[in-house]
Write a protein that holds these residues in place. Structure first.
Motif, PDB file in Angstrom:
ATOM      1  N   GLU A  25      80.431  -3.021  -0.427  1.00 14.27           N
ATOM      2  CA  GLU A  25      80.004  -3.775   0.766  1.00 14.27           C
ATOM      3  C   GLU A  25      80.940  -3.503   1.940  1.00 14.27           C
ATOM      4  O   GLU A  25      80.503  -3.367   3.078  1.00 14.27           O
ATOM      5  N   ASP A  26      82.230  -3.424   1.668  1.00 15.69           N
ATOM      6  CA  ASP A  26      83.183  -3.227   2.762  1.00 15.69           C
ATOM      7  C   ASP A  26      83.029  -1.848   3.383  1.00 15.69           C
ATOM      8  O   ASP A  26      83.068  -1.706   4.611  1.00 15.69           O
ATOM      9  N   LEU A  27      82.841  -0.817   2.543  1.00 14.98           N
ATOM     10  CA  LEU A  27      82.755   0.545   3.077  1.00 14.98           C
ATOM     11  C   LEU A  27      81.394   0.821   3.692  1.00 14.98           C
ATOM     12  O   LEU A  27      81.266   1.692   4.551  1.00 14.98           O
ATOM     13  N   GLN A  28      80.352   0.118   3.253  1.00 20.39           N
ATOM     14  CA  GLN A  28      79.015   0.361   3.795  1.00 20.39           C
ATOM     15  C   GLN A  28      78.685  -0.571   4.958  1.00 20.39           C
ATOM     16  O   GLN A  28      77.602  -0.522   5.504  1.00 20.39           O
ATOM     17  N   SER A  29      79.614  -1.454   5.301  1.00 16.87           N
ATOM     18  CA  SER A  29      79.315  -2.401   6.380  1.00 16.87           C
ATOM     19  C   SER A  29      79.281  -1.713   7.736  1.00 16.87           C
ATOM     20  O   SER A  29      78.657  -2.182   8.667  1.00 16.87           O
ATOM     21  N   THR A  30      79.967  -0.544   7.847  1.00 19.87           N
ATOM     22  CA  THR A  30      79.923   0.197   9.116  1.00 19.87           C
ATOM     23  C   THR A  30      78.633   1.004   9.176  1.00 19.87           C
ATOM     24  O   THR A  30      78.092   1.413   8.148  1.00 19.87           O
ATOM     25  N   SER A  31      78.188   1.244  10.361  1.00 21.70           N
ATOM     26  CA  SER A  31      76.906   1.967  10.519  1.00 21.70           C
ATOM     27  C   SER A  31      77.075   3.415  10.071  1.00 21.70           C
ATOM     28  O   SER A  31      78.161   3.985  10.148  1.00 21.70           O
ATOM     29  N   GLU A  32      75.972   4.014   9.671  1.00 23.78           N
ATOM     30  CA  GLU A  32      76.024   5.327   9.031  1.00 23.78           C
ATOM     31  C   GLU A  32      76.457   6.423   9.997  1.00 23.78           C
ATOM     32  O   GLU A  32      77.119   7.375   9.635  1.00 23.78           O
ATOM     33  N   ASP A  33      76.033   6.327  11.276  1.00 29.23           N
ATOM     34  CA  ASP A  33      76.297   7.437  12.179  1.00 29.23           C
ATOM     35  C   ASP A  33      77.755   7.515  12.621  1.00 29.23           C
ATOM     36  O   ASP A  33      78.226   8.547  13.044  1.00 29.23           O
ATOM     37  N   LYS A  34      78.473   6.369  12.527  1.00 29.09           N
ATOM     38  CA  LYS A  34      79.886   6.401  12.907  1.00 29.09           C
ATOM     39  C   LYS A  34      80.750   6.719  11.693  1.00 29.09           C
ATOM     40  O   LYS A  34      80.337   6.546  10.556  1.00 29.09           O
ATOM     41  N   GLU A  35      81.944   7.126  12.008  1.00 28.72           N
ATOM     42  CA  GLU A  35      82.910   7.350  10.918  1.00 28.72           C
ATOM     43  C   GLU A  35      83.292   6.001  10.318  1.00 28.72           C
ATOM     44  O   GLU A  35      83.410   5.004  11.029  1.00 28.72           O
ATOM     45  N   LYS A  36      83.434   5.988   9.024  1.00 28.06           N
ATOM     46  CA  LYS A  36      83.759   4.728   8.344  1.00 28.06           C
ATOM     47  C   LYS A  36      85.091   4.182   8.861  1.00 28.06           C
ATOM     48  O   LYS A  36      86.054   4.905   8.990  1.00 28.06           O
ATOM     49  N   GLN A  37      85.108   2.858   9.110  1.00 28.68           N
ATOM     50  CA  GLN A  37      86.334   2.204   9.562  1.00 28.68           C
ATOM     51  C   GLN A  37      87.006   1.535   8.359  1.00 28.68           C
ATOM     52  O   GLN A  37      86.372   0.768   7.646  1.00 28.68           O
ATOM     53  N   TYR A  38      88.272   1.854   8.170  1.00 27.19           N
ATOM     54  CA  TYR A  38      89.009   1.252   7.049  1.00 27.19           C
ATOM     55  C   TYR A  38      89.892   0.136   7.603  1.00 27.19           C
ATOM     56  O   TYR A  38      90.742   0.378   8.455  1.00 27.19           O
ATOM     57  N   SER A  39      89.643  -1.073   7.115  1.00 28.59           N
ATOM     58  CA  SER A  39      90.366  -2.243   7.625  1.00 28.59           C
ATOM     59  C   SER A  39      91.424  -2.689   6.612  1.00 28.59           C
ATOM     60  O   SER A  39      91.524  -2.162   5.500  1.00 28.59           O
ATOM     61  N   SER A  40      92.192  -3.691   7.007  1.00 31.05           N
ATOM     62  CA  SER A  40      93.186  -4.248   6.078  1.00 31.05           C
ATOM     63  C   SER A  40      92.494  -4.879   4.875  1.00 31.05           C
ATOM     64  O   SER A  40      93.069  -4.949   3.781  1.00 31.05           O
ATOM     65  N   GLN A  41      91.248  -5.340   5.063  1.00 27.48           N
ATOM     66  CA  GLN A  41      90.491  -5.884   3.917  1.00 27.48           C
ATOM     67  C   GLN A  41      90.249  -4.793   2.882  1.00 27.48           C
ATOM     68  O   GLN A  41      90.369  -5.032   1.673  1.00 27.48           O
TER      69      GLN A  41
END
Length: 1464
Positions: free
Chosen positions: A1205-1221
């Motif tokens: 869920e955390d890795l797929q929460s960003t939209s597909e066309d953008k690069e995945k955002q990695y958060s502190s979560q």
């Protein structure tokens, strides 16, 4: 000021402290003007001190031979200093070190001396600047305050006395001190009094009789001088008080000045005393002065060591008084605090030594009384015994047998009297002769029928009676061959069981004396030992009663042999550590080691503790382990002794359970104490605690503590400590040294010091010593007219001071609740009560008020209420008689439920009714009786913890039935709910539990209620035939745990809080027993049974309110089984293994019903940044995964879903955002992947073989892709580090449920790899990822190190090596890139990476096992690695054709997760 350079004698005198006890003493030397000190000499005994002195004072009298003398001086250059300055220390040794010289000349007008001496002859040399005229008519100037001050609890200052200039107006007479309440030092301040007003100590007057000889030196002052006339005792006290008062006023801002001194002094208490002058004026001005006093918030500076000698009862003179005062006046008496380190045990009074026989005790009693004392009972018995012995010298008929039966009752009184009065007549020889004839079967067969059996039984009883005579009797019997005689009787044909039991009792009494046991175990030439014969007898076809009786003797033999082995090991340790300063060896030798002076011992212990442990490494770990096992066995045998070491009564039958009959008949402990004494056990323990290598070992400390704590739980055990008082003093010093050492270092070890056991043991023995003094006082002074005798008050005051400390309070409560100790205080109260003395005398008897306070403290703090059964009527009578005494009325409230009560099962309904009626008054002064009622209910209805070998007493079952019938369950639940409601508000405000009394009451009430609930629920649910669905119980327990056990103020739970937590867990676990095995298990029955309902309550409480998060997680973790494998020291039986696995499966089944709650908990806490909650969540996830495959998959699915869920929460066309979560989720996954059950669940899910699990395989590929391109951001770098660590765990074949050597049917390596490593598709991706990481110049140092170590794991087997080589072909420059990076950036910090890389290279080039340590990263080993690798590369032959290398190892299909869990 001109200083006279000529050195002269300024002072010479002897200070004497003729106390029986060894303790620290303080003495003061006072000069009338400033002097310059050059030298201080201690004059050894017999050395002439000064030529001009008369002979009676000319010689030194210093004792002991060595001690440390500390010197302090009043620094006249700092007139406002609140403390004395330290001059230095002299390590006095009469042969080598008697002179102390300060570093520079010291100018002062007073010295203070402190040390562990009994007598001190001191000469002080220096110079003065004017002629000293010593005028005895005018008072000397006031002395400086003694060192070193310590803050008091409060300060009341009177402005009237603040001005030092007013001193002149008194014209030499001391100023009037402030009113302090009654004049009888020391008065008993109540524990809860906050109005304490500290007083300085009076200093003794000058020595008048020595005036003519004192022209050339100055007078000494000792608080302990016996030569001071009584009327002059308080001559200077007013001035002392004035000066201290004035200094306190001048230096309010300098209160912290004593910190430096306080660090030198480890004492924690102050001593005060009350002046004895101008009583009427004080009374008149009392109210006026007290109104004028104000509390300005500063603490008065007062000495910690002011006249410590005043505490010694022998020399403290209490002044007489005739002042009327009330109980309220007593409250204003300042407390004198108690320093346990300053008191030592002395020889035992009143009580008899616990290991002496009754005969030996009787002889001691007659000796103490004196031969002329009237002793009619003993005289009659001795006359009768002499007559019988003279009458039947030859006759061996019926009358002789009758005489034999009469003799045992005459031996203790009669024979003891004969031996002391008539030493020529040897009755013992004749009695031994008769005994051997009575045991002779041939003599018995000549008697008529029935008389022969009587003769044999009389003979066995006579053996037991003569064994009571101790060594003398047993040696006589042994020389006559008693052991063989008894075995002839036991091995004879047609002997009845009852006669054999009598013979065993006789044999038991012989081996109960040390000499008897030695003879029994000794193997003689061509003859078996008694032990071997007894073993042969038991192995014959004997009845169960005979086997039980014989086994009891064998157990005693085992105990004795274990002690012998411990002594042998102790002697061995002492020899091996003889290089240590010689404090250890003599400790096991009572003749020499125990006569040493205490300061020597202390210094030696310190020296040994500082010794490098490596110097003691010649003591092997095996020896220490053996020692620990022996000590644990001693503890186990002592614990089970009442059931395994006693001879069964002739008319009893050993069954599993009983409902009637007396408790255990004999007391085995006197015999065990005799064995301990003969093996110098306490000295050996002291030795172990003094040698660094054993005292630093937690196993030795814990085993030692268990034995000592067990001994201290009983009256006889404490008496054993006191009878061995010299060894106990040394033992307590060694324990306190360890305690202080850990305090200083801030350690929290698991050793003896955890619960201040050293202080508790010290306080317990001191309390019993005070009780012995009280009893012996009553023996001496029964008809004394003086109500407040000085010795009596000193004893009572010491007892009272011990209760100021929570540990001491607990010790006083414990000791007074044993046997009849409380009678000492009740006797005192009855003697000093109104009825005995009249109202006015009783009212002002300080002893009476002390007794009131102490009894109240005991009743409040002791949970052992058995003593109240016999004492409650007399206490209630005393409370009723004195209605004006507030303490007695409070005591009456505590004892209210005990009116007309017998401690039997029948009292249960009345007590529960009392609890119901008073439940609204819980934790109020009116409701204190509730605590007593609950304690009595526990005593009557709750069985003690079961001990191995103990018969089950069915009376406890009857008691539980009574509890249920009286509505006990509902009542106790209401008590818990009420307690929770009272505690919740203060807990939310982070307030502690209030006063000591409030805390004691809270803990006691909680423990008693929990114990009662546990007893009832265990009895109800243990069969599985009943269900209990009242969820108020788990709800109340969860709240109570949150309030008392979740956030201890000290940072960790103390022993009481641990016990409450354990009780709560035990009660909740009883719900798991309420599962009926006969019911068919379905989803519905599972969800509604007792176990599931309890789990639902606990799980739902975790997320109910934020304040319950941490407590709920702790509770769940404590309830769940520990992860396998089980850590045990013994082989686990197959039955136990199946029980362990089935228990975990049952937990998994019941938890699966609550799957949604579990998922919610994991989801809610997965992103927390609170470290304690993070830690608890990981711990619970590991425990849940370890239960069975369904829960493992449930938990790991939840964690992986969160990452998805955390890795797929960003939209597909953008690069995945990695958060502190993301980082926190990966950290959680990393922590779980290192545990076998979690790892296998992860592998099962990311394989993607099950429908619906494909997303986990995809997300794993995403994580691998992230590792290939770490990026610059810190968060991405952290994520990469966690992912590489996860990959390392997945590739470690040792993290597996089934290992090759874990079972007999060992599995093949390939099977093991298939069940513990990723499949070939994943493995190929992982290897590519690892090499890509090595080739990437942006990879961090930690990631590279983890990758290399992962590759080393894979290179250990063909499967991993094949995939590594395949990936190397694709990334052929990866290793070269890493090598270049290592070489170009080499530093000490990267040494570990370089070492691991070289190790990996050697590993893939050479299939032999590596001998070099992977962690050895020093430069020499690196150089060796480089040289070795170079040689291997140079000597390698031509490469093999590719076809021969690439044979892919094929792994079998992995077993199902369920099978792996079942077969572990």
């Amino acid at each position: 000021m001109a200083v006279d350079s000529a050195m002269e004698l300024l002072f010479l005198d002897t200070f004497k402290h003729p106390n029986a006890e060894q303790s620290s003493h303080i003495d003061v030397v006072r000069f009338p003007c400033v002097v310059y000190i050059n030298e201080v000499r201690v004059i050894p005994p017999g050395v002439r001190a000064h030529s001009s002195l008369p002979d009676n004072r000319a010689y030194g009298e210093t004792s002991p031979h060595t001690f440390q003398l500390d010197l302090f001086f009043n620094n006249v250059s700092k007139p406002s200093a609140p403390v004395f300055d330290r001059l230095g220390s002299l390590e006095y040794d009469e042969n080598t070190s008697i002179i102390f010289r300060p570093n520079s000349k010291v100018n002062t007008d007073g010295l203070v001396l402190r040390g562990w001496y009994n007598c001190l002859t001191l000469a002080i040399y220096g110079s003065v600047d004017r002629v000293i005229s010593h005028d005895r008519d005018s008072p000397p100037p006031p002395p400086p305050p003694p060192p070193p001050p310590q803050p008091q609890s409060s300060l009341k200052r009177n402005p009237k006395h603040a001005d030092g200039e007013k001193e002149d107006q008194f014209n030499g007479s001391p100023p009037r001190p402030q009113p302090r309440g009654p004049r009888t030092p020391p008065g008993p301040p109540p524990p809860d009094d906050d109005e304490d007003d500290p007083m300085p100590l009076p200093v003794s007057g000058d020595k008048e009789e020595d005036a003519p000889h004192r022209e050339d030196y100055f007078e000494p002052i000792s608080p302990d001088r016996n030569s001071v006339p009584q009327e002059g005792q308080y001559s200077d006290e007013g001035e002392v008080e004035e000066e201290q008062q004035e200094e306190g006023d001048d230096d309010e801002d300098d209160v912290d000045g004593e910190d430096e001194e306080d660090e030198e002094e480890d004492d924690r208490h102050t001593v005060d005393s009350i002046p004895d002058e101008e009583e009427e004026e004080e009374e008149e001005e009392g109210e006026e002065d007290e109104e004028g006093e104000g509390d300005d918030g500063y603490e008065q500076i007062s000495s910690d060591e002011d006249g410590i000698a005043d505490l010694e009862r022998e020399t403290f003179k209490y002044p007489n008084f005739d002042v009327e005062y009330t109980a309220e006046d007593l409250a204003s008496v300042p407390p004198m605090t108690y320093d346990p380190y300053d008191r030592e045990l002395v020889p035992l009074l009143y009580f008899s030594c616990p290991y002496k026989t009754t005969f030996e005790v009787e002889i001691s009693r007659i000796k103490d009384q004196g031969p002329d004392k009237e002793n009619s009972g003993a005289i009659e018995a001795s006359v009768k015994l002499t007559e019988l012995l003279d009458l039947y010298r030859e006759d061996r008929g019926a009358k002789w047998v009758t005489a034999l039966e009469e003799i045992p009752s005459l031996i203790i009184k009669g024979l003891s009297y004969l031996q002391l009065k008539n030493t020529k007549q040897d009755s013992l020889v004749q009695l031994v002769d008769w005994t051997m004839q009575a045991l002779n079967l041939q003599v018995a067969l000549r008697q008529p029928i029935a008389l022969n059996v009587r003769q044999l039984k009389a003979g066995t009883k006579l053996v037991s009676s003569l064994a009571e005579c101790g060594t003398q009797g047993v040696v006589g019997l042994l020389q006559a061959g008693v052991i063989n005689g008894l075995f002839e009787l036991l091995f004879a044909d047609h002997v009845s069981s009852s006669l054999k039991l009598n013979a065993f009792k006789a044999l038991d009494s012989v081996v109960s004396i040390t000499e008897g046991m030695e003879a029994f175990l000794r193997v003689r030439q061509n003859e078996k030992s008694g032990y071997q014969k007894l073993l042969e007898l038991i192995l014959l076809d004997q009845t169960v009663r005979v086997v039980t009786a014989g086994s009891a003797i064998l157990q005693k033999c085992h105990f004795y042999e274990i002690l012998s082995e411990i002594k042998r090991l102790g002697d061995h340790l002492a020899e091996k550590t003889s290089s240590v300063p010689n404090h250890s060896e003599p400790d096991h030798d009572t003749d020499t080691g125990l006569e040493r002076t205490n300061p020597e011992y202390e210094n030696e212990v310190e020296a040994s503790m500082e010794m490098d442990l490596l110097e003691s490494s010649n003591i092997s770990e095996g020896e220490i382990e053996k020692l620990i096992n022996l000590l644990e066995e001693v503890f186990h045998l002592m614990e089970t002794a009442p059931h395994t070491m006693i001879q069964p009564p002739v008319k009893s039958f050993p069954t599993m359970a009983r409902i009637t009959g007396p408790p255990e008949r004999d007391d085995p402990y006197p015999v065990l104490f005799r064995y301990l004494h003969s093996h110098h056990f306490l000295e050996l323990v002291t030795l172990l605690l003094s040698i660094p290598v054993t005292s630093a070992h937690p196993g030795v400390l814990q085993a030692t503590k268990d034995v000592l704590k067990f001994l201290a739980q009983s009256q006889k055990g404490l008496l054993f400590f006191m009878s061995e008082y010299e060894a106990t003093n040394l033992l307590i010093r060694a324990l306190c040294h360890l305690y202080d050492q850990d305090e200083e270092e801030g350690l929290q070890s698991d050793g003896v010091i955890d619960d201040a056991f050293a202080l508790w043991l010290q306080d317990s023995t001191q309390t019993l010593q005070c009780i012995t003094e009280l009893f012996s006082h009553f023996q001496r002074c029964t008809a004394s007219e003086e109500t407040d005798h000085s010795d009596l008050l000193g004893t009572l005051h010491n007892l009272y001071l011990i209760t100021f400390n929570p540990v001491g309070r607990s010790a006083v409560g414990h000791v007074f609740s044993l046997e009849k100790n409380l009678q000492s205080l009740i006797t005192l109260m009855e003697y000093y009560s109104k009825e005995a003395l009249g109202d006015s005398k009783s009212k002002k008897s300080v002893a009476y008020n002390y007794a009131c306070i102490l009894i109240l403290v005991v009743v409040q703090s002791s949970s052992d209420v058995q003593m109240l059964e016999q004492h409650a009527p007399s206490l209630l009578k005393l409370c009723k008689a004195d209605e004006n005494n507030a303490k007695l009325q409070e005591l009456g409230k505590w004892l209210e439920p005990l009116k007309n009560l017998r401690f039997e099962i029948n009292c249960i309904p009345n007590l529960i009714e009392y609890v119901k009626q008073n439940i609204d008054n819980l934790m109020t002064p009116e409701g204190v009786g509730l605590t007593t009622a609950l304690r009595v209910l526990c005593n009557v209805a709750c069985p003690p913890p079961p001990v191995e070998g103990q018969q089950k007493d069915l009376k406890w079952n009857l008691a539980v039935i009574q509890l249920f019938s009286a509505e006990g369950m509902d009542t106790f639940i209401r008590v818990l709910q009420k307690l929770n409601s009272i505690l919740t508000q203060p807990w939310r405000l982070h307030v502690n539990m209030g006063t000591t009394l409030h805390r004691v009451t809270t803990i006691s009430m909680a423990r008693c209620t929990l114990t009662l609930l546990k007893t009832m629920l265990t009895e109800l649910l243990r069969g599985g035939s009943f269900e209990f669905k009242d969820m108020r119980v788990p709800s109340a327990l969860v709240t109570l745990h949150m309030l008392l056990c979740s956030i201890p103020l000290s940072g960790r739970l103390d022993s009481d809080e641990h016990k409450i937590q354990n009780d709560i867990i035990d009660i909740l676990l009883t719900f798991t027993q309420g599962v009926n095995e006969k019911l068919t298990i379905s989803e519905e029955t599972l969800a509604n049974n007792t176990w599931s309902l309890m789990l639902k309550e606990v799980l739902s409480s975790i997320l109910k309110v934020p304040e319950g998060f941490f407590s709920g997680l702790i509770l769940l973790s404590e309830l769940l089984p520990l992860p396998l494998p089980m850590q045990t020291t013994q082989v686990i039986e197959p039955h136990d293994i199946s029980v362990a696995l089935n228990t975990r499966k049952l937990w998994s089944m019941h938890l699966h019903v609550q799957a949604k709650l579990l998922q919610e908990i994991v989801r809610s806490f997965s992103g927390t940044t609170c470290q304690p909650i993070q830690h608890m969540l990981r711990r619970i996830c590991v425990q849940l995964c370890d239960l069975a495959s369904p829960t493992a998959l449930l938990i790991m699915r939840t964690v992986l879903d969160l990452i998805v869920e955390d890795l797929q929460s960003t939209s597909e066309d953008k690069e995945k955002q990695y958060s502190s979560q993301t980082t926190r989720l990966l950290a959680l996954l990393d922590a779980l992947a290192s545990h076998k059950a979690c790892k296998l669940a992860i592998l099962h899910l990311i394989n993607g073989t099950v429908k619906g699990d494909e997303k986990y395989a995809e997300i794993f590929q995403d994580l691998i892709a992230l590792v290939r391109s770490p990026g610059d951001s810190v968060v991405r770098q952290q994520c990469v580090e966690y992912i590489t660590s996860i990959l390392q765990s997945l590739c470690d074949q040792d993290i597996a449920l089934i290992l090759p050597n874990s079972s007999e049917g060992s599995i093949s390596e390939l099977e093991q790899l298939s069940n513990s490593l990723p499949n070939k598709e994943l493995m190929a991706a992982i290897c590519d990822c690892l090499l890509a990481m090595l080739a990437n110049s942006e990879s961090s140092y930690n990631c590279l190190l983890t990758c290399v170590r992962t590759m080393m794991f894979l290179a250990e087997h063909d499967y991993g090596l094949f995939h590594l080589k395949s990936s190397l072909r694709k990334n052929s420059n990866a290793l070269h890139s890493l090598l270049k990076r290592v070489v170009s950036t080499f530093s000490k910090d990267t040494g570990e990476l370089a070492s691991s890389f070289l190790e990996f290279m050697r590993q893939i080039l050479n299939s032999d096992t590596m001998e070099h340590s992977k962690d050895d990263d020093n430069l020499d080993s690196l150089l060796d690695n480089v040289v070795g690798l170079k040689q291997m590369l140079e000597s390698s032959g031509d490469p093999l054709p590719l076809g021969d290398q690439d044979i892919e190892p094929v792994l079998s299909a992995p077993e199902s997760l369920q099978n792996l869990f079942n077969n572990r």
